[in-house]
Design a protein around this motif. Structure first.
Motif, PDB file in Angstrom:
ATOM      1  N   ASP A 126       0.821  -1.216   0.000  1.00  0.00           N
ATOM      2  CA  ASP A 126       0.000   0.000   0.000  1.00  0.00           C
ATOM      3  C   ASP A 126       0.857   1.270   0.000  1.00  0.00           C
ATOM      4  O   ASP A 126       2.025   1.246   0.379  1.00  0.00           O
ATOM      5  CB  ASP A 126      -0.902   0.025   1.248  1.00  0.00           C
ATOM      6  CG  ASP A 126      -2.125  -0.852   1.071  1.00  0.00           C
ATOM      7  OD1 ASP A 126      -2.198  -1.568   0.049  1.00  0.00           O
ATOM      8  OD2 ASP A 126      -3.006  -0.819   1.960  1.00  0.00           O
ATOM      9  N   SER A 127       0.215   2.326  -0.359  1.00  0.00           N
ATOM     10  CA  SER A 127       0.859   3.632  -0.349  1.00  0.00           C
ATOM     11  C   SER A 127       1.167   4.034   1.100  1.00  0.00           C
ATOM     12  O   SER A 127       0.333   3.823   1.974  1.00  0.00           O
ATOM     13  CB  SER A 127      -0.117   4.625  -0.981  1.00  0.00           C
ATOM     14  OG  SER A 127       0.507   5.812  -1.274  1.00  0.00           O
ATOM     15  N   GLN A 183       2.080   4.268  -8.499  1.00  0.00           N
ATOM     16  CA  GLN A 183       0.876   3.707  -9.122  1.00  0.00           C
ATOM     17  C   GLN A 183       0.101   2.764  -8.201  1.00  0.00           C
ATOM     18  O   GLN A 183      -0.960   2.285  -8.558  1.00  0.00           O
ATOM     19  CB  GLN A 183       1.230   3.006 -10.441  1.00  0.00           C
ATOM     20  CG  GLN A 183       1.567   3.996 -11.545  1.00  0.00           C
ATOM     21  CD  GLN A 183       1.906   3.327 -12.857  1.00  0.00           C
ATOM     22  OE1 GLN A 183       2.634   2.341 -12.871  1.00  0.00           O
ATOM     23  NE2 GLN A 183       1.402   3.849 -13.959  1.00  0.00           N
ATOM     24  N   GLU A 184       0.641   2.521  -6.977  1.00  0.00           N
ATOM     25  CA  GLU A 184      -0.103   1.689  -6.028  1.00  0.00           C
ATOM     26  C   GLU A 184      -1.212   2.482  -5.349  1.00  0.00           C
ATOM     27  O   GLU A 184      -2.108   1.902  -4.742  1.00  0.00           O
ATOM     28  CB  GLU A 184       0.855   1.105  -4.974  1.00  0.00           C
ATOM     29  CG  GLU A 184       1.254   2.044  -3.825  1.00  0.00           C
ATOM     30  CD  GLU A 184       2.320   3.067  -4.218  1.00  0.00           C
ATOM     31  OE1 GLU A 184       2.506   3.316  -5.419  1.00  0.00           O
ATOM     32  OE2 GLU A 184       2.952   3.632  -3.301  1.00  0.00           O
ATOM     33  N   ARG A 185      -1.147   3.799  -5.471  1.00  0.00           N
ATOM     34  CA  ARG A 185      -2.072   4.630  -4.712  1.00  0.00           C
ATOM     35  C   ARG A 185      -3.520   4.278  -4.971  1.00  0.00           C
ATOM     36  O   ARG A 185      -4.326   4.177  -4.059  1.00  0.00           O
ATOM     37  CB  ARG A 185      -1.838   6.098  -5.055  1.00  0.00           C
ATOM     38  CG  ARG A 185      -1.208   6.830  -3.923  1.00  0.00           C
ATOM     39  CD  ARG A 185      -0.653   8.123  -4.391  1.00  0.00           C
ATOM     40  NE  ARG A 185      -1.606   9.216  -4.199  1.00  0.00           N
ATOM     41  CZ  ARG A 185      -1.336  10.464  -4.583  1.00  0.00           C
ATOM     42  NH1 ARG A 185      -0.197  10.725  -5.190  1.00  0.00           N
ATOM     43  NH2 ARG A 185      -2.211  11.403  -4.367  1.00  0.00           N
ATOM     44  N   PHE A 186      -3.855   4.120  -6.227  1.00  0.00           N
ATOM     45  CA  PHE A 186      -5.221   3.707  -6.552  1.00  0.00           C
ATOM     46  C   PHE A 186      -5.227   2.271  -7.106  1.00  0.00           C
ATOM     47  O   PHE A 186      -6.085   1.919  -7.887  1.00  0.00           O
ATOM     48  CB  PHE A 186      -5.842   4.677  -7.553  1.00  0.00           C
ATOM     49  CG  PHE A 186      -6.103   6.039  -6.985  1.00  0.00           C
ATOM     50  CD1 PHE A 186      -7.251   6.268  -6.239  1.00  0.00           C
ATOM     51  CD2 PHE A 186      -5.212   7.075  -7.178  1.00  0.00           C
ATOM     52  CE1 PHE A 186      -7.504   7.523  -5.695  1.00  0.00           C
ATOM     53  CE2 PHE A 186      -5.458   8.334  -6.632  1.00  0.00           C
ATOM     54  CZ  PHE A 186      -6.606   8.555  -5.898  1.00  0.00           C
ATOM     55  N   ARG A 187      -4.232   1.480  -6.686  1.00  0.00           N
ATOM     56  CA  ARG A 187      -4.104   0.108  -7.156  1.00  0.00           C
ATOM     57  C   ARG A 187      -4.077   0.029  -8.676  1.00  0.00           C
ATOM     58  O   ARG A 187      -4.773  -0.775  -9.285  1.00  0.00           O
ATOM     59  CB  ARG A 187      -5.235  -0.757  -6.614  1.00  0.00           C
ATOM     60  CG  ARG A 187      -5.295  -0.746  -5.096  1.00  0.00           C
ATOM     61  CD  ARG A 187      -6.348  -1.679  -4.581  1.00  0.00           C
ATOM     62  NE  ARG A 187      -7.685  -1.217  -4.856  1.00  0.00           N
ATOM     63  CZ  ARG A 187      -8.345  -0.370  -4.069  1.00  0.00           C
ATOM     64  NH1 ARG A 187      -7.772   0.096  -2.991  1.00  0.00           N
ATOM     65  NH2 ARG A 187      -9.576  -0.021  -4.374  1.00  0.00           N
TER      66      ARG A 187
END
Ligand SMILES: Cc1cc2nc3c(=O)[nH]c(=O)nc-3n(C[C@H](O)[C@H](O)[C@H](O)COP(=O)(O)OP(=O)(O)OC[C@H]3O[C@@H](n4cnc5c(N)ncnc54)[C@H](O)[C@@H]3O)c2cc1C
Ligand SMILES: Nc1nc2c(ncn2[C@@H]2O[C@H](COP(=O)(O)OP(=O)(O)O)[C@@H](O)[C@H]2O)c(=O)[nH]1
Ligand SMILES: [Mg+2]
Lengths: 211, 510
Positions: A16-17, A67-71
């Motif tokens: 996760d972020s 790019q993990e912020r919103f999966r």
């Protein structure tokens, strides 16, 4: 040009972020830590060459580029990865629960034989702990991976994490090499980024070839 | 994870197809703040590649027309003199049909089950828009300059075939030389012809250094006459003429002296860069390229959010001022959008219909010792059509399980025979039985305007063999919209990359 290493491993960080992936990366590659939230801008990958059993191993470690912020990690991110470090934050229950989801993502997009490892980061802030060490270990057992609690801030277990993963990849690779009779098959893939060192068009010397 | 979208950015990009991705990366690279949205949960939009399971599951996130209560609710987000405009939802890919084809040899177990049981469905990468790259073309140049090349790998297209058809023999697939070696080893050419070829090539290399006007003068009155006539005049015999015309045919159909010379130069320029063939295909399929540009955009700070349909855009004084997604208002100075979203009030200036069929097979259309990546120019069988070709890609390009292939047929809709008919004739002749097929029509829509001055409409999907025109159009759009900014300028070398060079070369030479 002589090769400066024996092996090149592509590694990824995922989770996760805000769990500290970029900090873990910087701690390992530059031995630095920044207390403010590092904007991931401009960070593509970092390189550090380590030595294991007399072999030079170049680790190319990729960051998520935020790019993990919103999966919304691109599937392209997972291509060619040989090892993945899954990171959660011991002070954030949700980030721990999401490890399952990230693993599912890996199973879908990464190579099936990719080496994995789970780390619980920020173990320097014991007073805000939400996830016990025991639960981390249990999860790792469930997925058959190694586990470490780390702190990018206090520099705890960061080198250990990367060395452990690299060692696992190396021994798997050496086993495969023995089975395959010593050499990895040449698949003839092309990497176009030879940064300006491309060969001259060889039509310019066609006549020589003809004679 | 529960982050909200930013309140305001320089550029909102709608759609993650290749042209939108290229533009997003160029904007982010130039320092603009970018929010990149896609209403689907996957990257690539109409330029995507799918696994076999995804292609069946995928239901595009349909945007319902807003009803009056929604409109009044969204209107609360507007300020004075602002106007709510609904986005278009044009059918770019339509008439999609997909079928598993039962075969006698799979009687015991259908192929679908076989693939599922062996978890091979995810090994497919089925392109909506299959293309190849010219080794020295605009796309490779852009990939290298921007260093998006770090994120992608390629395979050489190592076989070109050209079909001939006679009533007795049906369709025969003839190898077309696509390298120097293949041409010179060919015993179809005499020593004299090889000399003539050399002379022609020397002429080309000299000709290619001239600008178009000067080049045209050199060809004089031949310029618009058939290429064959010009070659004849250069002392090139009939056999060699057809060799040359077949070889460059995939780049230029029915060449005139002028277009034939341009294609010959383009071809020769690209041969030998990364291997004998001038053509490359992206590993894991063409959809990979859009994702690679998105990664570059992300590295330069672009924010990504998929599964986030934009409901409407906000207009004031002829300019777009914001987009509304998920009930959130995001102010912006520019919008880049895929042609799909151009509001329905704006007419398309042209629409080209592209016929596409994809087959999954477990036998190559022309079996060979090693797996080949094949390009097949069907122009001779569909002389009236502007575009007709097959591409066969398999395991080595990471687009199918081992021993399996995807055969992509692409054609424009002119003339009597469809690419589908020809593809199926070729299968029959070579005893290839596809076990799956998908067909659809792709609409290549162009717009002169999008109804507001700060909206950039990205280039549409197209039927071109390679990416030169897409990259060029993106560059032009970017440079017209942001004349003060550089389009994906050459990245400065970091020390880590210097150190990396030996490794890259080693891979390239393998
Ligand atoms: C890789 C990965 C895959 C996951 N897959 C799933 C899954 O398949 N199913 C599932 O239930 N959970 C999934 N999760 C967990 C998910 O992220 C949430 O943690 C969980 O759904 C609880 O959501 P929430 O609404 O409580 O809170 P949050 O995730 O914090 O969301 C806050 C609010 O934002 C909305 N929101 C968040 N993301 C989006 C988005 N992309 N588009 C529109 N609205 C959004 C939420 O609906 C919610 O209203 C996944 C997590 C990860 C890391
Ligand atoms: N206390 C503590 N804070 C950390 C640690 N690692 C990262 N952080 C902080 O966590 C925040 C997010 O870190 P970052 O690396 O940007 O997370 P990422 O989104 O996963 O890349 C930053 O404020 C860091 O300073 C750690 O080991 N201990
Ligand atoms: Mg980060």
């Amino acid at each position: 040009m002589a090769k400066t290493y024996d092996y090149l491993f592509k590694l990824l960080l995922i989770g996760d972020s805000g769990v500290g992936k970029t900090c873990v990366l910087f701690r390992f590659s530059d031995d630095s830590f920044n207390n403010s939230f590092i904007s991931t801008i401009g960070i593509d990958f970092k390189i550090r060459t380590i030595e294991l059993d007399g072999k030079k191993i170049k680790l190319q470690i990729w960051d998520t580029a935020g790019q993990e912020r919103f999966r919304t990690i691109t599937t392209a991110y997972y291509r060619g990865a040989m090892g993945i470090i899954l990171v959660y934050d011991i002070t954030n229950e949700r980030s721990f629960e999401n490890i399952k989801n990230w693993i599912r993502n890996i199973e879908e997009h990464a190579a099936s034989d990719v080496e994995r490892m789970i780390i619980g980061n920020k173990c320097d802030i014991e007073e805000r702990r939400e996830v016990s060490r025991d639960r981390g270990e249990q999860l790792a057992i469930e997925y058959g991976t190694k586990f470490l609690e780390t702190s990018a801030k206090a520099n705890l277990n960061i080198d250990e994490a990367f060395f452990t993963l690299a060692r696992d990849i190396k021994s798997k690779m050496e086993q495969n090499e023995m089975r395959a009779g010593g050499s990895v098959s040449n698949t003839g893939r092309v990497n176009v980024g030879g940064s300006g060192t491309q060969k001259k068009s060889f039509f310019s010397n066609w006549s020589c070839n003809l004679l | 994870m529960d982050e909200k979208l930013p309140e305001s950015v320089d550029v909102v990009v709608l759609g993650t197809g290749l042209p939108e991705a290229i533009l997003a990366s160029a904007c982010a690279r130039a320092g603009l703040s970018v929010l990149h949205l896609d209403r689907n949960e996957y990257y690539g939009g109409d330029w995507s590649s799918f696994t076999m399971s995804m292609v069946h599951e995928v239901t595009e996130n349909q945007v319902k027309k807003l009803d009056s209560s929604e409109i009044s609710k969204l209107s609360e987000l507007l300020t004075e003199n602002e106007q709510l405009i609904e986005l278009g939802n044009r059918e770019i890919v339509e008439n999609i049909e997909m079928t598993w084809i039962p075969r006698g040899k799979d009687e015991e177990k259908p192929m679908k089950t076989q693939l599922e049981e062996a978890s091979q469905m995810r090994r497919f990468s089925i392109d909506l828009v299959p293309k190849i790259l010219l080794s020295k073309g605009a796309m490779v140049q852009t990939l290298c300059d921007s260093q998006v090349s770090h994120y992608a790998e390629f395979k050489l297209v190592n076989r070109q075939l050209c079909p001939t058809e006679t009533p007795e023999a049906g369709i025969t697939l003839n190898p077309v030389p696509c390298s120097k070696g293949e041409i010179f080893q060919s015993n179809a050419l005499s020593i004299l012809e090889k000399r003539a070829l050399m002379k022609f090539i020397t002429f080309c290399t000299q000709w290619s250094t001239k600008d178009t006007e000067e080049g045209r003068k050199l060809l004089a009155e031949h310029a618009d006459r058939p290429f064959s006539e010009f070659l004849e005049q250069m002392g090139v015999g009939k056999t060699l003429q057809s060799f040359i015309i077949n070889t460059i045919g995939i780049l230029q159909q029915r060449p005139t002296a002028m277009t034939g010379m341009l294609a010959s130069c383009q071809f020769m320029d690209s041969v030998g860069h990364f291997g004998p063939s001038p053509f490359l295909f992206p590993l894991y399929g063409c959809g990979e390229l859009s994702q690679c540009f998105c990664r570059l955009a992300a590295v330069f700070g672009s924010l990504y959010c998929l599964g986030r349909p934009v409901q409407a855009i906000v207009k004031k004084d002829g300019k777009i001022t914001a987009v509304i997604a998920n009930g959130d208002r995001v102010n912006c100075r520019y919008i880049v959008m895929s042609p799909r979203f151009v509001p329905e009030t704006v007419p398309a200036s042209s629409t080209l219909k592209i016929e596409r069929i994809v087959y999954a097979t477990d036998k190559s259309i022309k079996e060979a010792e090693k797996e080949q990546l094949t390009l097949l120019n069907l122009a001779s069988l569909r002389p009236d059509a502007a575009v007709s070709r097959l591409v066969e890609v398999g395991f080595e390009a990471c687009t199918a399980p081992k021993g399996h292939f995807l055969v992509h047929a692409t054609g424009t809709q002119e003339g009597e025979t469809s690419v589908k008919t020809i593809a199926e004739k070729i299968f029959e002749k070579n005893e290839v039985e596809p076990y799956w097929k998908m067909s659809f029509t792709a609409n290549s829509m162009k717009f002169d305007t999008a109804g507001a001055e700060n909206v950039v409409v990205a280039p549409p999907v197209d039927a071109n063999l390679h990416y030169a025109s897409v990259v060029e159009e993106c560059r032009q759009l970017f440079c017209t919209t942001w004349p003060e900014l550089d389009f994906l300028p050459r990245a400065m070398k970091k020390e880590e990359e210097e150190e990396e060079e030996p490794e890259t070369e080693e891979i390239a030479e393998n």
